[in-house]
Design a protein around this motif. Structure first.
Motif, mmCIF file in Angstrom:
data_model
loop_
_atom_site.group_PDB
_atom_site.id
_atom_site.type_symbol
_atom_site.label_atom_id
_atom_site.label_comp_id
_atom_site.label_asym_id
_atom_site.label_seq_id
_atom_site.Cartn_x
_atom_site.Cartn_y
_atom_site.Cartn_z
ATOM 1 N N VAL A 108 -4.858 -8.491 -0.661
ATOM 2 C CA VAL A 108 -3.624 -8.612 -1.426
ATOM 3 C C VAL A 108 -3.928 -9.101 -2.838
ATOM 4 O O VAL A 108 -3.362 -8.625 -3.810
ATOM 5 N N ALA A 109 -4.870 -10.032 -2.944
ATOM 6 C CA ALA A 109 -5.239 -10.517 -4.278
ATOM 7 C C ALA A 109 -5.858 -9.399 -5.101
ATOM 8 O O ALA A 109 -5.686 -9.345 -6.320
ATOM 9 N N SER A 110 -6.546 -8.485 -4.418
ATOM 10 C CA SER A 110 -7.204 -7.431 -5.183
ATOM 11 C C SER A 110 -6.207 -6.464 -5.788
ATOM 12 O O SER A 110 -6.559 -5.665 -6.643
ATOM 13 N N TRP A 111 -4.964 -6.491 -5.343
ATOM 14 C CA TRP A 111 -3.987 -5.696 -6.065
ATOM 15 C C TRP A 111 -3.051 -6.589 -6.850
ATOM 16 O O TRP A 111 -1.993 -6.153 -7.271
ATOM 17 N N THR A 112 -3.417 -7.806 -7.027
ATOM 18 C CA THR A 112 -2.522 -8.806 -7.614
ATOM 19 C C THR A 112 -1.174 -8.711 -6.905
ATOM 20 O O THR A 112 -0.156 -8.374 -7.482
ATOM 21 N N ASN A 169 10.135 -2.205 8.791
ATOM 22 C CA ASN A 169 10.179 -0.859 8.232
ATOM 23 C C ASN A 169 8.828 -0.559 7.590
ATOM 24 O O ASN A 169 8.083 -1.456 7.219
ATOM 25 N N HIS A 170 8.531 0.714 7.467
ATOM 26 C CA HIS A 170 7.169 1.126 7.125
ATOM 27 C C HIS A 170 7.151 1.924 5.838
ATOM 28 O O HIS A 170 7.873 2.906 5.710
ATOM 29 N N THR A 171 6.357 1.490 4.877
ATOM 30 C CA THR A 171 6.260 2.225 3.618
ATOM 31 C C THR A 171 4.848 2.718 3.395
ATOM 32 O O THR A 171 4.620 3.755 2.809
ATOM 33 N N SER A 172 3.883 1.945 3.839
ATOM 34 C CA SER A 172 2.497 2.310 3.609
ATOM 35 C C SER A 172 1.657 1.465 4.544
ATOM 36 O O SER A 172 2.143 0.511 5.120
ATOM 37 N N MET A 173 0.398 1.784 4.659
ATOM 38 C CA MET A 173 -0.453 0.967 5.535
ATOM 39 C C MET A 173 -0.607 -0.450 5.015
ATOM 40 O O MET A 173 -0.972 -1.340 5.749
ATOM 41 N N ILE A 174 -0.337 -0.656 3.738
ATOM 42 C CA ILE A 174 -0.509 -2.005 3.227
ATOM 43 C C ILE A 174 0.564 -2.960 3.751
ATOM 44 O O ILE A 174 0.425 -4.169 3.632
ATOM 45 N N ASP A 175 1.625 -2.399 4.343
ATOM 46 C CA ASP A 175 2.634 -3.267 4.967
ATOM 47 C C ASP A 175 1.947 -4.215 5.925
ATOM 48 O O ASP A 175 2.246 -5.397 5.985
#
Lengths: 360, 175
Positions: free
Chosen positions: A144-148, A169-175
């Motif tokens: 998470v820090a790596s994408w600020t 709810n699902h938007t992307s794997m980063i959820d």
């Protein structure tokens, strides 16, 4: 004239009318109702159905769920353009390398702690589990820090209790990563190829994740059984499920699959909403691979999102699993400001069966 | 018109507009083009069966097969002409013609009892039996002054559907 006995559709009642006169007594009870005779015109007029079909051709709510809207270009005039160029330089030249560095550092720390723990503490399960949980939370924080990532969590932090299931709810794997950095969840995911699959089978195995394959039909029963077992177990990590079954573009929610709601557990809804000003976090799995998606995120300014942990819901007496799922979907949609759409997410991959057509 | 280009020129738009008799504004044609490109995922220049059926709202419509037969393989210009019957600027005649074409699946200009039965079957499915369907159709035809074996032509359709407010309009989203 034979007796036209028909059941439900009200338009068929019109067909009954001409015959009713034949066998009703003279003082008929139906006299107050005007008897409208079915005309050729009514049969020939298929315009409502045609209009619906044409409407679907021109625009339909299902495709809209998966449209990734390109952001409006704002760099089109002489003052803003140099600023934008500067921004690109900063993003790709300074932020990106910095982030790659942070991520690599995080991986090094993680692996150097994880591998020893995993191997050495084979005997002491409880301690190993706790350490592995903490480490997984750590690596997710690094991600998470790596994408600020600026994540605001609202609501009480989920606790590990048995008979409890989390849905989001699902938007992307980063959820998953965003949620995992706060609490180590066990997740049910689609098996992916490539380096993601490798991660799935090694590290995520330790938090107790369950795998499934969308394309296998029999898989469903096995997975349902595994889900039940997991939920019953007291010291398993809390289970997180994305009932939409697929990534949606964070403006809409598609229908929830009822599997998560049939386990006889309390359902705790989580709503996730990304702020589009900074980056569009929707992973359009048809357009990009996950690696491209991650790299794109790393080259943007920030990932800003809100996570709301909502009140746990129990199934009401007399409510079916589907109704329960819809109720929870509504709670999540209202909280995150998403519109509800009556389509099944899996229609992205297959055709609606003839059953649906018959019902129409 | 270039099928592989993703940008419409002003000439293209005017050509399409002329082809559909000005039933769509230029803005609407641009929106329709975006929609066409969105549906035509493999950029073949026309929308195939798969691509149409991937729109669930279309696939569950009972008349989708019939409509699909009419729209299969059309390029963008013809696609717009097809949809022009649903514009608010289309004449009543045009709309009735469209309905006629839906019924007249073999395109010979005549609609027979079997054609009417087919469409009725598509719409009602399992709710009534085949016999009931035939019975209802025969009865309704006779009441309107036609016989079971009479062939309906365009002017008959105009007579039947012409003077009752026919609502068949679709709004093209213009963003």
């Amino acid at each position: 004239m034979s007796n036209l006995i028909s059941s439900s559709p009200s338009e068929m009642d019109l067909l009954d009318r001409p015959n009713i006169e034949d066998y009703l007594p003279s003082d008929s009870i139906h006299q107050q109702q005007p008897i409208t005779k079915l005309k050729l015109r009514d049969l020939l007029d298929i315009s409502p159905t045609l209009t619906e079909a044409a409407g679907a051709i021109v625009d339909d709510s299902f495709t809209r769920c998966f449209k990734s809207n390109p952001p409006e270009p704002w760099n089109w005039n002489i003052y803003l353009f140099p600023l934008w160029c500067l921004g690109v330089v900063v993003r790709y030249g300074i932020l990106f390398p910095g982030r790659v560095l942070i991520l690599t550092l995080g991986w090094i720390i993680f692996l150097s702690c994880y591998i020893p723990v995993h191997v050495l503490l084979k005997g002491h399960d409880k301690l190993r589990k706790r350490l592995e949980r903490a480490l997984v939370e750590l690596i997710c924080s690094f991600f998470v820090a790596s994408w600020t990532g600026v994540v605001k969590y609202h609501g009480p932090r989920p606790s590990a209790r048995p008979k409890q299931v989390f849905v989001a709810n699902h938007t992307s794997m980063i959820d998953f990563i965003v949620l995992e950095q706060m609490t180590a969840f066990a997740v049910i995911m689609q098996k992916h190829p490539g380096w993601v699959g490798l991660l799935q089978s090694t590290i995520l195995e330790s938090v107790g994740c369950i795998w499934f394959n969308r394309s296998e039909a029999k898989d469903r029963e096995i997975v349902t059984r595994k889900l039940r077992e997991h939920v019953e177990g007291a010291d398993n990590n809390p289970l997180l499920i994305f009932p939409e079954g697929t990534c949606v573009n964070n403006h809409y929610t598609v229908m929830f699959k009822k599997g998560a709601f049939e386990l006889g557990a309390t359902v705790c809804p989580i709503a996730i909403k990304y702020n589009k000003i900074f980056v569009d976090a929707f992973w359009n799995s048809r357009k990009q691979s996950f690696t491209t998606h991650l790299l794109q995120l790393m080259c943007s300014w920030a990932v800003v999102c809100d996570v709301w942990y909502l009140e746990p819901q129990k199934i009401k007496p007399g409510e079916t699993a589907i109704e329960f799922a819809e109720r929870v979907r509504q709670i999540i949609s209202v909280r995150a400001g998403l519109k509800m759409v009556p389509w099944d997410g899996y229609l992205k991959y297959s055709r609606p069966s003839p059953k649906h057509r018959e019902r129409k | 018109m270039g099928n592989t280009s993703s940008m419409l020129t002003q000439y293209d738009i005017e050509e399409v507009q002329e082809h559909c008799n000005n039933t769509f504004s230029q803005q609407e044609i641009v929106s329709l083009y975006q929609r066409f490109c969105q549906l035509d995922r493999n950029s073949g220049g026309f929308i195939s069966a798969d691509e149409f059926l991937s729109v669930p709202e279309f696939a569950v419509n009972p008349l989708s097969q019939r409509l699909f037969r009419m729209i299969d393989g059309l390029n963008f210009k013809e696609f717009v002409a097809f949809l022009s019957a649903f514009s608010s600027r289309a004449t009543l005649q045009h709309k009735v013609e469209f309905i006629f074409k839906v019924y007249d699946s073999d395109g010979n200009g005549k609609v027979a009892f079997s054609d009417l039965l087919d469409v009725l079957r598509d719409l009602t499915g399992q709710f009534i039996s085949e016999q009931q369907r035939e019975l209802v159709l025969t009865q309704v035809l006779e009441e309107a002054g036609y016989k079971k074996d009479s062939l309906l032509v365009m002017s008959d359709f105009m007579k039947i559907l012409g003077n009752t407010g026919l609502k068949m309009e679709v709004e093209v989203p213009v963003d």
